[in-house]
Design an enzyme around this catalytic site. Structure first.
Site, PDB file in Angstrom:
ATOM      1  N   ARG A  53       0.879  -1.088   0.023  1.00  0.00           N
ATOM      2  CA  ARG A  53       0.084   0.113   0.060  1.00  0.00           C
ATOM      3  C   ARG A  53       0.914   1.279  -0.012  1.00  0.00           C
ATOM      4  NH1 ARG A  53       2.445   1.865   3.832  1.00  0.00           N
ATOM      5  NH2 ARG A  53       0.884   3.484   3.768  1.00  0.00           N
ATOM      6  N   ALA A  55       0.854   5.117  -2.127  1.00  0.00           N
ATOM      7  CA  ALA A  55       0.691   5.314  -3.312  1.00  0.00           C
ATOM      8  C   ALA A  55       1.765   5.084  -4.444  1.00  0.00           C
ATOM      9  CB  ALA A  55       0.328   6.984  -3.620  1.00  0.00           C
ATOM     10  N   ARG A  90      -7.586  -0.267  -6.743  1.00  0.00           N
ATOM     11  CA  ARG A  90      -7.812   1.024  -5.632  1.00  0.00           C
ATOM     12  C   ARG A  90      -7.911   2.128  -6.602  1.00  0.00           C
ATOM     13  NH1 ARG A  90      -4.047   1.078  -0.563  1.00  0.00           N
ATOM     14  NH2 ARG A  90      -5.974   2.409   0.269  1.00  0.00           N
ATOM     15  N   GLN A 206      -2.284   2.575  10.180  1.00  0.00           N
ATOM     16  CA  GLN A 206      -0.970   2.510   9.343  1.00  0.00           C
ATOM     17  C   GLN A 206       0.400   3.514  10.342  1.00  0.00           C
ATOM     18  OE1 GLN A 206      -3.700   2.953   7.846  1.00  0.00           O
ATOM     19  NE2 GLN A 206      -3.721   2.593   5.512  1.00  0.00           N
ATOM     20  N   ASP A 247      -1.941  10.709  -1.915  1.00  0.00           N
ATOM     21  CA  ASP A 247      -2.286   9.826  -2.780  1.00  0.00           C
ATOM     22  C   ASP A 247      -2.617  10.431  -4.221  1.00  0.00           C
ATOM     23  OD1 ASP A 247      -2.800   8.578  -0.029  1.00  0.00           O
ATOM     24  OD2 ASP A 247      -2.574   6.880  -1.582  1.00  0.00           O
ATOM     25  N   ASN A 257      -5.114  12.680   0.711  1.00  0.00           N
ATOM     26  CA  ASN A 257      -4.463  11.760   1.614  1.00  0.00           C
ATOM     27  C   ASN A 257      -5.161  10.896   2.395  1.00  0.00           C
ATOM     28  OD1 ASN A 257      -1.709  10.843   2.232  1.00  0.00           O
ATOM     29  ND2 ASN A 257      -1.662  11.830   4.122  1.00  0.00           N
TER      30      ASN A 257
HETATM   31  O1  MRU Z   1      -4.299   3.205   2.288  1.00  0.00           O
HETATM   32  P1  MRU Z   1      -2.913   3.390   2.153  1.00  0.00           P
HETATM   33  O2  MRU Z   1      -2.317   2.821   3.284  1.00  0.00           O
HETATM   34  O3  MRU Z   1      -2.471   3.077   0.653  1.00  0.00           O
HETATM   35  O4  MRU Z   1      -2.710   4.919   2.288  1.00  0.00           O
HETATM   36  C1  MRU Z   1      -1.432   5.609   2.192  1.00  0.00           C
HETATM   37  C2  MRU Z   1      -1.390   7.022   2.241  1.00  0.00           C
HETATM   38  O5  MRU Z   1      -2.298   7.681   2.483  1.00  0.00           O
HETATM   39  C3  MRU Z   1      -0.139   7.758   2.085  1.00  0.00           C
HETATM   40  O6  MRU Z   1       0.193   8.644   2.933  1.00  0.00           O
HETATM   41  C4  MRU Z   1       0.083   8.076   0.643  1.00  0.00           C
HETATM   42  O7  MRU Z   1      -0.129   6.979   0.087  1.00  0.00           O
HETATM   43  C5  MRU Z   1       1.601   8.587   0.478  1.00  0.00           C
HETATM   44  S1  MRU Z   1       2.800   7.490   0.462  1.00  0.00           S
HETATM   45  C6  MRU Z   1       4.224   7.940   0.244  1.00  0.00           C
END
Ligand code: MRU
Length: 381
Positions: A53, A55, A90, A206, A247, A257
């Site tokens: 996971r 981005a 996604r 996370q 994201d 985000n």
């Molecule tokens: O749902 P996720 O864990 O994929 O969400 C991740 C985020 O929101 C991060 O802040 C974003 O992807 C940036 S990662 C460098």
């Protein structure tokens, strides 16, 4: 970054056949295991189930997912099918579309016999570029950290520089370094005393599970707080700056985000605390001006009603935390309007969250702003 002293990337290839491997992030922080991705379906499942996971890592995994399809069947139909499957995993992180566009443009222009090697080479190049890009973001972010530390008389013997972050925009969310964490690692390594407030990031934790884990592996001082504690800390002067990932950032400067970012930005603004977004170019969606146009992922409500962890006897358990039958909604992202963002930290430098400033920064030839996806899109700063 190192795990128990061993260098790892969040995605890598191994062995004579170049098997694609990733860290299974659904098991962290309790178990560190890597798994092989042997087919496009494996890559799609890994993205959908959040084995990977973040981005940039989603984009890198998708690129390998296309390459894996080309190994078994390099036809046009197989290419289209692989791209469609991966694109459906996604919706919010635009890096997914960016990587698939790059693969599609490149591979459609090649004879089938060359596609397997070219697909693999492209995925490997996207990964290398991600690492370089994040390192540059780290250097630009470090400049901001130093400036704020100087102004606040922090970062040295007197007191540490207090940074707050949300979710995991760390190396686990990228190929290496992370985006929001890159300046933290560089600051720590060069002896600027920092301390990171890590928000737990409900519902999937996370922050608690991944950001705490990776900062801990690197020895960066940090404290975990519940998401709702941020306002208190900000209002008491306990945070010098906030930095988060993204994201999808629109061409106009609005930032999608992890859900909870928007209220964090509001609280930061109300308390005069700078709020930065680490935004690598593949996370910029040049086709949308306004954040209202960003698709927001809605996930299984069970992620809100259940939590997973290890009990005091060391047994992994998933438990329900609500009355049985409670209806829940699970919005995975929110949009922070550009007016709340102090600056975007990109691989090209720091700019205002504003369409004009962003376009100016990326106006150089070969940049994502000018090149079509798949040609100018792979940008090594
Ligand atoms: O749902 P996720 O864990 O994929 O969400 C991740 C985020 O929101 C991060 O802040 C974003 O992807 C940036 S990662 C460098």
């Amino acid at each position: 970054m190192n795990v128990g002293g061993v260098p790892y990337r969040a995605i890598f290839t191994e062995g004579d056949d170049g098997q694609v491997r990733v860290i299974d992030q659904t098991l962290l922080p309790h178990r560190f295991e890597t798994i092989g991705l042997d087919s496009t379906a494996d890559a799609a499942r890994a993205i959908r189930d959040m084995v990977v996971r973040g981005a940039p890592l989603i984009g890198a995994t998708a690129a390998y997912g296309v390459a894996l399809a080309m190994r078994t069947d390099p036809s046009d139909a197989s290419l289209d099918e692989a791209i469609a499957l991966l694109a459906s995993t996604r919706p919010t992180a635009v890096n997914l579309r960016w990587a698939l566009d790059a693969a599609g443009v490149l591979l459609r222009g090649l004879p089938p016999s060359e596609r397997a090697q070219a697909g693999h080479d492209l995925a490997a190049r996207l990964c290398e570029d991600d690492v370089h890009r994040n390192r540059r973001i780290g250097e630009h972010g470090l400049g901001i950290f130093r400036e704020i530390a100087n102004r606040a008389g922090a970062g040295g013997r007197r007191r540490e520089l207090n940074v707050m972050t949300h979710c995991n925009a760390g190396w686990l969310a990228t190929v290496d370094w992370g985006t929001a964490t890159a300046p933290m690692y560089l600051a720590h390594d060069e002896g600027l005393r920092i301390h990171v407030w890590v928000r737990e990031t409900r519902p999937r934790f996370q922050g608690a599970g991944l950001t705490s884990w990776e900062l801990g592996q690197h020895g960066v001082p940090h404290t975990l707080v519940s998401d709702s504690a941020a306002g208190h800390l900000l209002s008491r002067g306990r945070v010098d700056l906030v930095i988060v990932g993204t994201d999808r950032t629109t061409a106009g400067g609005d930032v999608a985000n992890k859900v909870g970012t928007y209220p964090l930005a509001l609280a930061a603004r109300d308390n005069g605390v700078p709020f930065y977004v680490a935004a690598p170019s593949p996370s910029i969606d040049w086709t949308i001006e306004d954040g209202a146009g960003i698709p927001i992922e809605e996930r299984d409500p069970a992620e809100v009603t259940r939590v997973w962890g290890v009990d005091d006897d060391g047994v992994e358990r998933r438990v329900r935390v609500v009355p049985e039958g409670t209806r829940a909604a699970n919005y995975a992202f929110d949009v922070t309007p550009k007016r709340l963002v102090t600056g975007l930290v990109t691989e090209r430098g720091v700019c205002a969250a504003d369409g004009g400033a962003l376009r100016e920064l990326f106006a150089r030839p070969g940049s994502p702003a000018t090149g079509p996806h798949g040609s100018g899109v792979v940008d090594r700063p």
